[in-house]
Design an enzyme around this catalytic site. Structure first.
Site, short mmCIF file in Angstrom:
data_model
loop_
_atom_site.label_atom_id
_atom_site.label_comp_id
_atom_site.label_asym_id
_atom_site.label_seq_id
_atom_site.Cartn_x
_atom_site.Cartn_y
_atom_site.Cartn_z
N ASN A 295 0.88 -1.17 0.00
CA ASN A 295 0.00 0.00 0.00
C ASN A 295 0.92 1.22 0.00
O ASN A 295 1.45 1.61 1.03
CB ASN A 295 -0.88 -0.03 1.26
CG ASN A 295 -1.84 1.13 1.31
OD1 ASN A 295 -1.83 2.00 0.43
ND2 ASN A 295 -2.66 1.16 2.35
N ARG B 34 -2.53 -2.06 -3.56
CA ARG B 34 -3.76 -1.35 -3.27
C ARG B 34 -3.81 -0.10 -4.15
O ARG B 34 -2.87 0.70 -4.14
CB ARG B 34 -3.79 -0.96 -1.81
CG ARG B 34 -5.05 -0.26 -1.46
CD ARG B 34 -5.15 -0.05 0.00
NE ARG B 34 -6.45 0.51 0.31
CZ ARG B 34 -6.90 0.63 1.53
NH1 ARG B 34 -6.18 0.24 2.54
NH2 ARG B 34 -8.08 1.16 1.73
N HIS C 177 -12.68 2.47 0.87
CA HIS C 177 -12.49 1.46 1.93
C HIS C 177 -13.08 0.11 1.53
O HIS C 177 -13.48 -0.68 2.39
CB HIS C 177 -13.15 1.89 3.26
CG HIS C 177 -12.47 3.02 3.96
ND1 HIS C 177 -13.16 3.98 4.66
CD2 HIS C 177 -11.16 3.33 4.09
CE1 HIS C 177 -12.32 4.84 5.18
NE2 HIS C 177 -11.09 4.48 4.84
N ARG D 25 -10.85 15.00 8.43
CA ARG D 25 -11.79 15.35 7.36
C ARG D 25 -13.17 15.64 7.94
O ARG D 25 -13.60 14.95 8.86
CB ARG D 25 -11.89 14.19 6.36
CG ARG D 25 -10.76 14.14 5.38
CD ARG D 25 -10.82 12.88 4.53
NE ARG D 25 -9.85 11.89 4.98
CZ ARG D 25 -9.81 10.65 4.53
NH1 ARG D 25 -10.66 10.23 3.63
NH2 ARG D 25 -8.91 9.81 4.99
N GLU E 11 -7.01 -5.59 5.93
CA GLU E 11 -7.03 -5.25 4.50
C GLU E 11 -5.95 -6.02 3.74
O GLU E 11 -6.13 -6.33 2.57
CB GLU E 11 -6.85 -3.74 4.34
CG GLU E 11 -8.12 -3.00 4.74
CD GLU E 11 -7.92 -1.51 4.92
OE1 GLU E 11 -6.84 -1.11 5.37
OE2 GLU E 11 -8.87 -0.75 4.62
#
Ligand code: AMP
Length: 609
Positions: A7, A84, A173, A234, A382
Site C-alpha cells: 500500500n 492497493r 475502503h 476530514r 485489509e
C-alpha cells in the site's frame, strides 16, 4: 505460496508478506512521514522487529531502497504482488493483472484521486522494476462499491454537468467493508447473501456501508473520500451552501478550502487538541467541552447513517465495527448504538467493554442475548483482502481455457405460484395443467394465465410456470415495470423478501401480494462438470459476451448457479434479449434460441475461503 501486498501512499508505505489462505504474516514493513526529516521505517520479520530513521526519500524511492533487503530477510518465495489502488473509476470493478496497458489506464484515472492514485502508481512502478518476473495485481478501494445502484450513486446535479465531470458516488475502503462483512457472516454461520449488514470502518478515515445480500448498495463516501462520516481530520458531509459562503466571504480559493476540509476539520477541528480519539476521549472525561462535542458529533452522525442504511435495506441483521476506532473504542460503540433498540439492536455493556480482537481472534460479538441484530467488532485485515484479490486473479489465469460457449434461453414475463395462491386464483383444489416442458429439468409452462395489476396499468395473459413453489414470484422486465408502474428490485430467483407487490387476477379470485415482483438477475444454470470446465464456482459473478446476428453485447453481473439438477443454459429476460437482438420464441416460456454466449472472464467472486 506467499504474496507480497503493498500500500504505497503519498507519505507512507506499508507492505506485508503473507500466506493468502492461513493469513500468517512472514514479514511487515511500515514507513511513515516520508518526504519529511522525521521519516522512519519499522520492519518486522520472524526473528524480531527494528525501527530506523530514513533519509529524505519519497514513498516510491523508499520502496525501491527497502524492498530488496525486506524480501531477502523474509526467506520465502513471493509468487505474486498485490497493490492497493484507491480509485478504479468505472472501468476497474474487480482485481486485475497489471500490464503496461493497465498502467496507462490507471494514469488516466489520476483526476479522480489526485492525491492517491499517482502514489499507488509510483509504488507499482518500483515493485515491477524490482520483481519483473512475478504477476502484479491491482486491487481497488472503489471496486466493492461498483454494485451501488444508480439511485445511490447519482448526485442530484444537472445531468450534463455531472456527466462532464464524471460526478457520481464511488465509495472507498472497499477491502475493509468486503472483509468485515464476510467475517461477520462466517462468524454467524450464515451465507452473506442472506444477510443485510451495516459495516462501519472507523479509523483516521471513516465510512459506513450497507451490504445487502453480499453487495454494497450504499456507502457514505462519495466521489471523493471526503463525504459522509466525521473523520480524523476530514469534515465528512457539510452543507455545500456553507462552503460557497465561506469561500466567498473569506476570499478562499479551492486549495485553501481543500486544506481546511481534508486536513483541519473532523475530530481535529472540533476538539482543537488533535485527531487521535484516545486523547479526545480522555479530555472529554475530564470535562473538556470541545472534546465532548467532538465525540457527540462523531457518534450522532454515525448513528444517523446506521438508521438510514437500515431503512434503505428494509432492516438489518448485523452491524459491524472495524478500524482503529471501531475495534478499540467501547465508548464510541456504546454511544453509537444508543437508541437503536427500535431496530432490535441491543448492546451488552459487559461484552462491549471487554471486546478484544486481533488477527487471530477476528470477531467479537457485543450484542445482548435478546438482540435480534448481531453487533460485532471485527479486526480489520485489509492485507488479507488484498492477498485474496491476488489469489482470485491467479486462479482465473490458471483456469482451463476451454471453449466456453453456453446456450441462451429468453425468459418472458411469468409467474410462479404457491398452491394456496392457485386455490384462490383458480379455485380450491385446482392443479396446474402442464402446457409444455421447459429446458430446466422438472419445470414446465402451464396452460394457466393471469392478469398482473400494478399501480399504473395491468398486463393480461401472463403465463404461470410450474410446479408450485414455497413463495409467489412474478418475474417481469424493466419495460413491464414502467408499464405497470412498479419499482421491482433485481433479484435472484427465490429471493423475494421486501420486493415489490402487485395484485393477481385469475378466473376465480384475486390475490393482493405485498411482495413477489422482481426483475430476475441474469444468470447461468450449469452442472458441476460445466463449472469445472469454465473455472467458475456456484455464485460467481461473470461477464458473458453474446455473439448474436445483429448486435453483439457483453453482459456483466451474470450470476453462476451450479447444481446437479440443472442443464447448461443462460437466462436473459426479454429486454436483455432484445438489446442483443436475440430472437425470442414462444411467449411465456423459456426458449432455446440457438444463440450462444461466451464466458469471458471471472468477475466478483463470493467464495468464503
Ligand atoms: P486507523 O486509521 O484504523 O489506524 O485508526 C486510527 C484511529 O484509531 C485513531 O483515531 C486512534 O485514536 C484510534 N484508536 C486506536 N486505539 C484506540 C483506543 N484504544 N481507543 C480509542 N481509539 C483508538
Amino acid at each position: 505460496m506467499h504474496i507480497l501486498v503493498i500500500n504505497c501512499g503519498s507519505s507512507s508505505v506499508k507492505a506485508a508478506i503473507l500466506h493468502p489462505e492461513t493469513r500468517a504474516r512472514v514479514a511487515r514493513l511500515k514507513a511513515e512521514r516520508l518526504g519529511t526529516d522525521r521519516a522512519s521505517v519499522r520492519i518486522q520479520h520472524m526473528d524480531g522487529a527494528r525501527t530506523e530513521a530514513l533519509g529524505p526519500v519519497d514513498a516510491p524511492e523508499a520502496l525501491r531502497v527497502l524492498l530488496p533487503a525486506f524480501l531477502e530477510a523474509a526467506t520465502v518465495k513471493v509468487v505474486a504482488v498485490g497493490h492497493r489502488v484507491v480509485h478504479g473509476g468505472e472501468r476497474f470493478t474487480t482485481p486485475i493483472a497489471i500490464t503496461d496497458e493497465v498502467v496507462e489506464a490507471l494514469k488516466g484515472l489520476t483526476p479522480l484521486a489526485p492525491l492517491h492514485n499517482p502514489a499507488n502508481l509510483a509504488g507499482i512502478r518500483s515493485a515491477r522494476d524490482l520483481l519483473p518476473d512475478v504477476p502484479h495485481v491491482a486491487i481497488f478501494d472503489t471496486a466493492f462499491h461498483s454494485t451501488l445502484p444508480r439511485r445511490a450513486r447519482t448526485y442530484a446535479l444537472p445531468t450534463a454537468l455531472a456527466e462532464k465531470h464524471g460526478a457520481r458516488r464511488y465509495g472507498f475502503h472497499g477491502p475493509s467493508h468486503a472483509w468485515s462483512s464476510r467475517q461477520a457472516a462466517l462468524h454467524l454461520g450464515r451465507d452473506l447473501r442472506d444477510l443485510r449488514v451495516i459495516t462501519c470502518h472507523l479509523g483516521n478515515g471513516a465510512s459506513a456501508c450497507a451490504v445487502e445480500y453480499g453487495r454494497s448498495i450504499e456507502t457514505s463516501m462519495g466521489m471523493t473520500p471526503l463525504e459522509g462520516l466525521v473523520m480524523g481530520t476530514r469534515s465528512g458531509s457539510v452543507d455545500p451552501g456553507l462552503l460557497l459562503r465561506v469561500m466567498r466571504e473569506e476570499g478562499w480559493g479551492p486549495a485553501r478550502m481543500d486544506q481546511v476540509l481534508n486536513r483541519e476539520s473532523g475530530l481535529l477541528g472540533l476538539s482543537g487538541v488533535g485527531r487521535d480519539l484516545r486523547d479526545i476521549e480522555e479530555r472529554s472525561a475530564n470535562g473538556n467541552e470541545s472534546c465532548r462535542l467532538a465525540l457527540q458529533v462523531f457518534t450522532h452522525r454515525l448513528r444517523k447513517y446506521i438508521g438510514a442504511y437500515a431503512a434503505v435495506m428494509g432492516g438489518v441483521d448485523a452491524i459491524v465495527f472495524t478500524g482503529g476506532i471501531g475495534e478499540n473504542s467501547a465508548l464510541v460503540r456504546h454511544r453509537t448504538l444508543q437508541r437503536l433498540d427500535f431496530l432490535g439492536a441491543r448492546l451488552s455493556e459487559s461484552e462491549n467493554r471487554s471486546a478484544q480482537v486481533d488477527l487471530h481472534h477476528v470477531v467479537a460479538p457485543i450484542h445482548a442475548q435478546d438482540s435480534t441484530v448481531a453487533l460485532l467488532v471485527v479486526a480489520c485485515d485489509e492485507e488479507a483482502e488484498l492477498a485474496r484479490g491476488v489469489r482470485m486473479v491467479l486462479r482465473e489465469q490458471a483456469a482451463v481455457q476451454a471453449p466456453r460457449t453456453i446456450p441462451i434461453a429468453v425468459s418472458a414475463r411469468h409467474i410462479h405460484l404457491t398452491q394456496e395462491a392457485v386455490d384462490i386464483l383458480f379455485g380450491a383444489g385446482h392443479t396446474l395443467t402442464p402446457y409444455k416442458p421447459l429446458s430446466q429439468p422438472g419445470q414446465f409452462a402451464c396452460e394457466e394465465k393471469l392478469t398482473v395489476v400494478g399501480p399504473r396499468r395491468s398486463i393480461e395473459g401472463v403465463r404461470v410456470l410450474g410446479p408450485t413453489r414455497p413463495a409467489c414470484q412474478i418475474e417481469v422486465s424493466r419495460t413491464d415495470e414502467f408499464f405497470l408502474g412498479i419499482d421491482a428490485p433485481v433479484r435472484d430467483s427465490g429471493d423475494v423478501k421486501h420486493s415489490a407487490g402487485c395484485t393477481l387476477i385469475g378466473p376465480v379470485g384475486r390475490l393482493a401480494l405485498t411482495e413477489g415482483v422482481i426483475c430476475a438477475r441474469r444468470h447461468i444454470h450449469m452442472r458441476p462438470e460445466d463449472a469445472e470446465r469454465f473455472g467458475v464456482e456456484d455464485r460467481d459473478v461473470v461477464e458473458v459476451a453474446v455473439n448474436s446476428a445483429g448486435r453483439d453485447l457483453v453482459f456483466g453481473d451474470v450470476l453462476v448457479r451450479v447444481s446437479l439438477k440443472y442443464a447448461l443454459e443462460m437466462h436473459l429476460d426479454t429486454d436483455e434479449a432484445n438489446a442483443a437482438e436475440i430472437v425470442r420464441g414462444h411467449e411465456g416460456s423459456l426458449v432455446e434460441t440457438g444463440a450462444t454466449a461466451l464466458l469471458r472472464c471471472r468477475k466478483t467472486v463470493f467464495d468464503t475461503a
